[in-house]
Design an enzyme around this catalytic site. Structure first.
Site, mmCIF file in Angstrom:
data_model
loop_
_atom_site.group_PDB
_atom_site.id
_atom_site.type_symbol
_atom_site.label_atom_id
_atom_site.label_comp_id
_atom_site.label_asym_id
_atom_site.label_seq_id
_atom_site.Cartn_x
_atom_site.Cartn_y
_atom_site.Cartn_z
ATOM 1 N N LYS A 260 1.818 12.330 -5.897
ATOM 2 C CA LYS A 260 0.756 12.823 -5.023
ATOM 3 C C LYS A 260 -0.074 13.895 -5.711
ATOM 4 O O LYS A 260 -1.284 13.967 -5.499
ATOM 5 C CB LYS A 260 1.329 13.378 -3.714
ATOM 6 C CG LYS A 260 1.743 12.301 -2.741
ATOM 7 C CD LYS A 260 1.894 12.866 -1.344
ATOM 8 C CE LYS A 260 2.410 11.806 -0.391
ATOM 9 N NZ LYS A 260 2.757 12.351 0.925
ATOM 10 N N LYS B 229 2.840 -3.377 -3.224
ATOM 11 C CA LYS B 229 3.224 -3.181 -1.833
ATOM 12 C C LYS B 229 1.982 -3.312 -0.934
ATOM 13 O O LYS B 229 0.895 -2.916 -1.337
ATOM 14 C CB LYS B 229 3.778 -1.747 -1.754
ATOM 15 C CG LYS B 229 4.532 -1.396 -0.519
ATOM 16 C CD LYS B 229 5.178 -0.020 -0.715
ATOM 17 C CE LYS B 229 5.226 0.711 0.607
ATOM 18 N NZ LYS B 229 5.797 2.043 0.507
ATOM 19 N N LYS C 131 -2.550 0.028 3.542
ATOM 20 C CA LYS C 131 -3.867 0.007 4.196
ATOM 21 C C LYS C 131 -4.901 0.806 3.424
ATOM 22 O O LYS C 131 -6.082 0.772 3.751
ATOM 23 C CB LYS C 131 -3.775 0.489 5.642
ATOM 24 C CG LYS C 131 -3.370 1.921 5.784
ATOM 25 C CD LYS C 131 -3.588 2.387 7.203
ATOM 26 C CE LYS C 131 -3.003 3.751 7.408
ATOM 27 N NZ LYS C 131 -1.544 3.734 7.501
#
Ligand code: TRP
Length: 340
Positions: A123, A205, A208
């Protein structure tokens, strides 16, 4: 280590805790990989579910969208089958003990441990302009979520396993220092969990945040949209509907079809033997769309009744706070904070 602590549990069942961030609509991957397991497991355990809005603040949020997404996530979870009348479903920030216990845990978590978290590394690479302290201490807040409820079992995806391990390590460490404060939790990757891949690139994977809208299915997509996305699903240049190494697209469709229909993969291979990919993709699309239809309808009903949702979340927070308060005051006492 012996782990005998007073666990604040009313029932003899083991306690399950899990949470999800309110980051917009659920995908078919979230549903089949995580939420459906919560639904299947909820009555087997003394279950507690949370919407982790404080965790969401580790990345920049638009305030109105965060508020909307939090309520919408509650509606989605209930629509998917979480029985919020029997199992507390609450918003993390409504139970202030989460942030408070997180501080105590941060003081018992090492800088080195947090630095090794792969999600932090990923991240901070992706949000290089906002590597805030919350992103770094995120696992301590997650440990607080888990430890406040003396959870035995924490169903999570593979990406969260390291965080649950850290919660375990901190619980064991503090039990040693303060003579048994926490139940030591265990992560488990539920056996029903289907790992759903992107329809556009089945080696990845389903997500969205994919720029390609056809890569993912949302649980709230209407029938036509679902069918259209499956029709476009990337497969391979062969013509055999079998689960086999190298056939990522077909494997993904078989996995999804199996998870949704309850049929085994071998049974599906037999059913579709000799059939074309087009026919198979249509069948998967329609089966998924039919399974999602009642969820979509229930979601719409719930979103039209904000009062019910607000009340359900308030009740959930009250039940959760009852347990959280007791754990926190015990911890405050054990670590030596002067009692009021
Ligand atoms: N961090 C988890 C995720 O992003 C969500 C979460 C927050 C969680 N607190 C938790 C999961 C406690 C399990 C237990 O998926």
């Amino acid at each position: 280590m012996e782990n005998k602590v007073e666990t604040n549990k009313e029932s003899a069942k083991k306690r399950l805790f899990s949470a999800i961030q309110p980051s917009g609509d659920l995908t078919l991957g979230n549903y089949l990989g995580a939420i459906r397991n919560w639904v299947v497991l909820q009555d087997e355990y003394d279950s507690v579910f949370s919407i982790a809005d404080l965790h969401s603040l580790t990345v920049r949020q638009e305030p109105a969208a965060l508020r909307r997404n939090t309520l919408s996530m509650a509606a989605s979870l209930i629509a998917c089958g979480i029985d919020a009348e029997r199992h507390p479903l609450f918003v993390q920030s409504h139970v202030h003990e989460h942030a408070e216990l997180a501080w105590i845990l941060e003081c018992n978590t090492m800088f080195g441990e947090l630095s090794r978290m792969t999600q932090f590394k990923d991240k901070s690479a992706r949000h290089a302009d906002n590597i805030n302290a919350g992103l770094f201490t995120y696992p301590s807040l997650m440990a607080a979520d888990i430890l406040l409820y003396n959870a035995d079992a924490v169903p999570v995806g593979e990406d969260q396993r390291q965080h649950v391990e850290l919660a375990r390590d901190v619980a064991i460490r503090m039990n040693g220092l303060y003579n048994g404060v926490f139940t030591v939790p265990e992560s488990f990757i539920p056996k029903y969990g289907a790992r759903v891949k992107s329809l556009a690139d089945p080696t990845k994977k389903m997500s969205k945040s994919d720029a390609n809208q056809n890569a993912f299915v949302l649980i709230l997509d209407d029938k036509d949209t679902v069918v259209r996305k499956f029709k476009k699903a990337v497969t391979d240049s062969e013509n055999e509907i079998v689960f086999r190494e190298g056939k990522d697209g077909i494997n993904n469709l078989l996995t999804i079809m199996s998870a949704v229909s309850g049929k085994t993969v071998p049974a599906l291979e037999k059913e579709f033997e000799g059939k074309g990919y087009g026919e198979f993709k249509l069948a998967v699309g329609e089966t998924v769309a039919d399974a999602l239809a009642p969820i979509r309808a229930r979601y719409a009903e719930l979103m039209a009744d904000k009062e019910y949702l607000t009340k359900t979340l308030a009740d959930g927070a009250e039940k959760a706070a009852y347990v959280a308060r007791r754990t926190l005051s015990k911890v405050y006492k054990k670590v030596g904070l002067l009692q009021k």
